[in-house]
Enzyme design. Structure first.
Site, PDB file in Angstrom:
ATOM      1  N   GLY A  23     -36.499 -25.804  10.176  1.00 19.82           N
ATOM      2  CA  GLY A  23     -35.522 -26.544   9.426  1.00 19.82           C
ATOM      3  C   GLY A  23     -34.688 -27.409  10.576  1.00 19.82           C
ATOM      4  O   GLY A  23     -33.774 -27.509  10.991  1.00 19.82           O
ATOM      5  N   ALA A  24     -35.600 -28.217  11.432  1.00 20.92           N
ATOM      6  CA  ALA A  24     -35.086 -29.165  12.594  1.00 20.92           C
ATOM      7  C   ALA A  24     -34.716 -30.385  12.074  1.00 20.92           C
ATOM      8  O   ALA A  24     -34.600 -31.365  13.178  1.00 20.92           O
ATOM      9  CB  ALA A  24     -36.154 -28.844  13.607  1.00 20.92           C
ATOM     10  N   ASN A  25     -34.699 -31.056  11.179  1.00 21.26           N
ATOM     11  CA  ASN A  25     -34.486 -32.367  10.832  1.00 21.26           C
ATOM     12  C   ASN A  25     -32.978 -32.825  10.672  1.00 21.26           C
ATOM     13  O   ASN A  25     -32.689 -33.887  10.620  1.00 21.26           O
ATOM     14  CB  ASN A  25     -35.140 -32.913   9.542  1.00 21.26           C
ATOM     15  CG  ASN A  25     -34.916 -32.307   8.275  1.00 21.26           C
ATOM     16  OD1 ASN A  25     -35.080 -31.154   7.938  1.00 21.26           O
ATOM     17  ND2 ASN A  25     -34.013 -32.684   7.538  1.00 21.26           N
ATOM     18  N   THR A  26     -31.976 -31.912  10.629  1.00 21.40           N
ATOM     19  CA  THR A  26     -30.846 -32.104  10.503  1.00 21.40           C
ATOM     20  C   THR A  26     -29.862 -31.034  11.054  1.00 21.40           C
ATOM     21  O   THR A  26     -30.410 -30.073  11.508  1.00 21.40           O
ATOM     22  CB  THR A  26     -30.273 -32.192   8.963  1.00 21.40           C
ATOM     23  OG1 THR A  26     -29.001 -32.293   8.670  1.00 21.40           O
ATOM     24  CG2 THR A  26     -30.559 -30.624   8.239  1.00 21.40           C
ATOM     25  N   GLY A  27     -28.630 -31.126  11.229  1.00 23.63           N
ATOM     26  CA  GLY A  27     -27.681 -30.130  11.723  1.00 23.63           C
ATOM     27  C   GLY A  27     -28.052 -29.473  12.947  1.00 23.63           C
ATOM     28  O   GLY A  27     -28.259 -30.299  13.732  1.00 23.63           O
ATOM     29  N   ILE A  28     -27.625 -28.327  13.361  1.00 24.00           N
ATOM     30  CA  ILE A  28     -28.005 -27.450  14.376  1.00 24.00           C
ATOM     31  C   ILE A  28     -29.508 -27.575  14.938  1.00 24.00           C
ATOM     32  O   ILE A  28     -29.673 -27.683  16.387  1.00 24.00           O
ATOM     33  CB  ILE A  28     -27.441 -26.043  14.589  1.00 24.00           C
ATOM     34  CG1 ILE A  28     -28.101 -25.387  13.752  1.00 24.00           C
ATOM     35  CG2 ILE A  28     -25.782 -26.185  14.401  1.00 24.00           C
ATOM     36  CD1 ILE A  28     -27.482 -23.803  13.877  1.00 24.00           C
ATOM     37  N   GLY A  29     -30.112 -27.514  13.972  1.00 23.25           N
ATOM     38  CA  GLY A  29     -31.667 -27.727  14.325  1.00 23.25           C
ATOM     39  C   GLY A  29     -31.986 -28.867  14.876  1.00 23.25           C
ATOM     40  O   GLY A  29     -32.684 -28.962  15.880  1.00 23.25           O
ATOM     41  N   SER A 156     -25.518 -15.121  11.099  1.00 26.48           N
ATOM     42  CA  SER A 156     -24.150 -15.767  10.831  1.00 26.48           C
ATOM     43  C   SER A 156     -23.035 -14.507  11.050  1.00 26.48           C
ATOM     44  O   SER A 156     -23.505 -13.409  10.630  1.00 26.48           O
ATOM     45  CB  SER A 156     -24.108 -16.109   9.490  1.00 26.48           C
ATOM     46  OG  SER A 156     -22.734 -16.369   8.952  1.00 26.48           O
ATOM     47  N   TYR A 182     -26.200 -14.236   0.166  1.00 28.17           N
ATOM     48  CA  TYR A 182     -26.279 -14.821   1.401  1.00 28.17           C
ATOM     49  C   TYR A 182     -26.065 -13.802   2.582  1.00 28.17           C
ATOM     50  O   TYR A 182     -26.649 -13.946   3.671  1.00 28.17           O
ATOM     51  CB  TYR A 182     -25.292 -16.109   1.483  1.00 28.17           C
ATOM     52  CG  TYR A 182     -25.222 -16.707   2.552  1.00 28.17           C
ATOM     53  CD1 TYR A 182     -26.270 -17.590   3.387  1.00 28.17           C
ATOM     54  CD2 TYR A 182     -24.050 -16.474   3.835  1.00 28.17           C
ATOM     55  CE1 TYR A 182     -25.951 -18.362   4.559  1.00 28.17           C
ATOM     56  CE2 TYR A 182     -23.803 -17.186   5.090  1.00 28.17           C
ATOM     57  CZ  TYR A 182     -24.937 -18.008   5.375  1.00 28.17           C
ATOM     58  OH  TYR A 182     -24.998 -18.462   6.499  1.00 28.17           O
TER      59      TYR A 182
END
Length: 314
Positions: A23-29, A156, A182
């Protein structure tokens, strides 16, 4: 922007190291990728949308164009909601990467409407926990072979005040609740981290450490389902905007767990704000951790004879 956020101060280099980040294309990734890239790391971005990942690579390289001693960035497709995709991605990585020193299980979904993955798992459980569980197990022999190595699971603080329901982990009996689902998936991340650390120790595998963490409250794409379903969330985000982190701030504890020398010999613990924290009582339940491990193993279809702790001669 959050006014109170810890920062990873380690200047450790990652030259000749390989990291896989989901999941590295946005946000903290994405911020984690950029940090590792500036440290000289070979970074593999494992993402569902390859085109968006390639765009993120271009943006990262452009942001770092005036820096020296950079690493390399590659993109590979991974859809954690599909066990077939998880297996295909792991197989490709095992063929292309002689060493995997860092595995950052960062991808996730948050409070999405009730739905099922193609394998029939509740979506949040399947994506946040089961997909990463299988991915880690398939890559673990290579990770053990690459020691010293670290496995970092992004959890989380939402894991608090809930206990894992091993009797109905997949939400087949009780009425679905998106928030509880979640929270349970994030609790599963911590229980998995602890049990993996225990099994590594039991099997005598040295130099492979595990970490779970709370990144903070971050304004990212994960909020999209909340904003459309819960108007009160949008209101609270505005009122408490000063407590909400940027993705770069949110990535700091992930980076800390991956590179900082101070936690190099720690394993199976939970972190927030670049420091060890005490998780909930349910996250410390060893019986639940073992039960979740066994149930997850069956759900993802791993062979009982498969040994992920096998370390070939270096």
């Amino acid at each position: 922007m959050c006014l109170f956020s810890a920062k990873c101060t380690s200047e450790a280099r990652l030259d000749s190291k390989t990291a896989v980040i989901t999941g590295a294309n946005t946000g903290i990734g994405k911020c984690t990728v950029q940090d590792f890239y500036t440290r000289g790391c070979r970074v593999v971005m494992a993402c569902r949308d390859v085109e968006k990942a390639k765009q993120a690579v271009n943006e990262i390289k452009d942001a770092c164009k005036n820096l020296e001693n950079l690493g390399t960035i590659l993109v590979i497709r991974l859809d954690l909601s599909s066990l077939q995709s998880v297996r295909a991605c792991a197989e490709q990585l095992l063929k292309s990467e002689e060493r995997i020193h860092l595995l950052i299980n960062n991808a996730g979904v948050m409070m999405c409407p009730e739905s099922r993955t193609e394998d029939g798992f509740e979506t949040q459980l399947g994506t946040n926990h089961l997909g990463h569980f299988l991915f880690t197990m398939l890559l673990l022999p290579r990770i053990c072979h690459s020691a010293p190595a670290r496995i970092v699971n992004v959890s989380s603080m939402a894991h608090d005040s809930i206990r894992i329901d091993l009797g109905d982990l997949n939400w087949e009996k009780k009425t679905y609740n998106t928030l509880s689902s979640y929270r349970q998936s994030k609790l599963a991340n911590i229980l998995f981290t602890k049990e993996l650390a225990s099994k590594l120790e039991e099997r005598g595998v040295s130099g492979v450490t595990t970490y779970a963490l709370h990144p903070g409250v971050i304004q990212t794409d994960l909020w999209r389902h909340l904003k459309s379903s819960f108007w009160v969330i949008t209101l609270l985000l505005r009122i408490f905007s000063w407590t909400i982190k940027t993705p770069l701030q949110g990535a700091q504890t992930t980076i800390y767990c991956a590179v900082d020398e101070n936690c190099a010999d720690q394993s199976g613990l939970y972190y927030a704000e670049c420091a060890e924290k005490e998780p909930s009582e349910s996250a410390l339940n060893e019986e639940d951790a073992k039960g979740l491990w066994d149930l997850s193993w069956k759900m993802v279809g791993l062979d009982q004879q498969y040994d992920p702790f096998f370390t070939p001669a270096k």
